[in-house]
Enzyme design. Sequence first.
Site, PDB file in Angstrom:
ATOM      1  N   ASP A   1      -2.328   3.911   2.362  1.00 20.31           N
ATOM      2  CA  ASP A   1      -1.108   4.378   1.876  1.00 20.31           C
ATOM      3  C   ASP A   1      -1.210   5.769   2.030  1.00 20.31           C
ATOM      4  OD1 ASP A   1       1.462   4.303   0.632  1.00 20.31           O
ATOM      5  OD2 ASP A   1       0.766   4.579  -1.253  1.00 20.31           O
TER       6      ASP A   1
ATOM      7  N   ASP B   1      -1.336   2.308  -4.218  1.00 23.67           N
ATOM      8  CA  ASP B   1      -1.642   2.710  -5.653  1.00 23.67           C
ATOM      9  C   ASP B   1      -0.275   2.259  -6.209  1.00 23.67           C
ATOM     10  OD1 ASP B   1       0.319   4.441  -4.399  1.00 23.67           O
ATOM     11  OD2 ASP B   1      -0.308   6.144  -5.053  1.00 23.67           O
TER      12      ASP B   1
ATOM     13  N   ASP C   1       2.470  -2.146  -3.052  1.00 19.22           N
ATOM     14  CA  ASP C   1       1.587  -2.282  -2.307  1.00 19.22           C
ATOM     15  C   ASP C   1       0.622  -3.709  -2.644  1.00 19.22           C
ATOM     16  OD1 ASP C   1       1.651   0.018  -0.908  1.00 19.22           O
ATOM     17  OD2 ASP C   1       0.910   1.066  -2.589  1.00 19.22           O
TER      18      ASP C   1
END
Length: 783
Positions: free
Chosen positions: A296, A530, A534
């Site tokens: 990410d 996070d 996700d």
Amino acid sequence: MKELAGLTEKEVSQKIASGQQNDYQEDASKSTKEIFKDNILTLFNFLNFGIGICLLLVGAYSNMAYLAIIFVNITMGIYQEINARNLVRKLSIISQAEVTVIREGKEQLISTKELVLGDLVKIGAGEQIPSDMQVLSGRAEANEALLTGESDLIIKEEGAELLSGSYLTSGSVYATVIRVGADNYAVRLTNEAKTHKKIRSELVDSIRKVSKFTSFVIIPLGVVLFLEALFIRESSLQVSVVVSAAALLGMLPKGLVLLISIALTTAVTKLAKKRILVQDMYSIETLAHVDTLCLDKTGTITEGKMSIQRVETLQPTYEEAIPQIMGTYLAESSDNNLTMHALRDYFAISNRYEVTDKLAFSSDRKWGAMVFPELGTVYIGAPERLVENSRLPKSLIEAQANGYRVLMLGIAPTHTLTEDAPQLVEPIALFEIDDPIRKNAQETLAYLHEEGVDLKVISGDNPVTVSNIARRAGLPNYEAYIDLSNLTEEQEVREAVRTYTVFGRVSPQQKKILVNELKEQGRTVAMTGDGVNDVLALREADCSIAMAEGDSATRQIANLVLLDSDFTTLPEVLFEGRRVVNNVTKVSGIFFIKTIYSFILSILCAVTAIGFPFIPIQITLIDLAIEGYPSFFLSFENDKRKVDYRYLPTALVNALPNALLVFLNVVAIYVIGKNQAWSTETTTTLMYYLLIGISCMAVIKACLPFNPLRIFLAVTTVVGIYVAAMLFHGLLEVQLGLGATWPYFIGFMILNIILRLIYWKIDIQAQLLKKVNPQATVQVTAK
């Protein structure tokens, strides 16, 4: 106002009675009963306990010592799983906080769990939305990044929906609860992820394969060996059971199962000291095999924390006043986005100026303003929205080209506020704001790339922005980016995986598809994240890694949690995984010797009706002194070599030469013993001492190249087991010494060493040839 009266207490009671309360909880983790069941009721344990019961029934208590290894392994497995379960049990996206509701016309502060359908709620800047709602009045901006991955703020006015899991960054609204509990958007999004994730471990799978294979032969072979001993050789019931049990127990790699658990537990402890929380110890092994890492952007490559990089004063006359102006503005502002956090970290709060009116920042307007009677109207916002393009400083263009977010502080000589475009604004200062690249991120990405790990960046943000950040982080092929919001078909998303490195505007479902497609290509995929957006992808990945500073859902669903939210510690996990796999593979050549020769000898004994030459207590001493003792210490050594082999074939090939030597030695000694008319005890003693000698050869091979520790282990193993065999010869049912057979022992051991050295030399030559020509097929290594 009637519309602000809210529900009555009677209506609330009725809602609760009908199950329309926001107290939904789902626990998809294993119960303690299930954990005990899964760790105890396994095929491996069933076979070992079954043999143990047979020994118990005939009173062969000393031969049941091996069960201690089984109990220790079960205990460790249960402890690790319960510990992990307790960390991930309460998966909840919505933080358990309090919220302001209006009931019977009065404001009340209640727990988010106590909300009911239809409740009237007052939500302000900085508060997280506890349940799906619809705005009745007011105006605010919501950050839905945790849900969608997009950092853009969304304006929420009358009629708009507020999704659970998002939070307000500015403004305040009155809203009514339209969904509660399991019907909430955030809960629906993560329901798919809230299932127990099956362990993926090549080491564990290999043990299961061995147990499954032996299970097909153990029961029928055990019956045959028992019946032959009882009826053909006319042995006693106890002797028949003991001899048959020894043959079967030798096929089960008991000590290896325990060693794997100890090695992984040690890795968990070492990583904990480095601020890496391992919630599934088998994920350490998985990461050692990872060939694709999906990252990410925000909070992973970047720190996820906006910070002021530079303040450029545009009007020298205001230079000393800028800190007081900003301090007052921040003291009066209710805005709560990341940019305002950065400004608050940089400027100290003050009350130097009076404020008579204010207008919250809006992502639509791109500016906010306050009236300072002493100065005029103070604006903070996007430079291009405050002044004409012709008046923009040159430094602004350069800063934006470098990927910085730039805000302007300006003052207009007016004392009234409207939402119209600002007029007559005089630029006072520029603030260059950055989401910094994590320290050592470039070195980490470069290292992972060199180790053959394919890197992908998957983000909900603008792909150009993500690509620029990837460039600054040194990501290979950062220029290969795509906007997935333009792709509507799943097949298009899957095809994009093969072409692009950077993926922007990715929805939670698309993230999951990308990870799934990579796995479909045969890759071992790790995913960092996070946010709630996700969660689905983390659940799909072979190894999921969460940042501690991220959302609680990602922390609790992940295999690994980086407590310092620093992905640059990933190489540490990679090293631990490699250490475990390489060390276990190295010593497995010792453990599988017994499995192979026990299987071959058992078949031979069944065919010829000859008794198995060893008993369980003899095998247990081998387990402890030769397999357990040196392997335990060798498993702690550092070994960062890349894992480019399959565990089980490698371990079996390493064990095969010594296993064949044991088989040949036993057969030869049996024939010689018959010809020389040796007693059974004399023949068994020589066989057992040769078995110890060949096993010690495997230990010495595993200790190469020597260092002080390995020399110590090799010497103490060889000396220690022979001393133990002599001290406990009565329990082991062997003679104190070799007596007249010692020349045979020396002669056979010299021959064994010569044969082993010849094989080793051939194997080394084969490995060298394979490195020079990977396509070469070297037949000699199979001999």
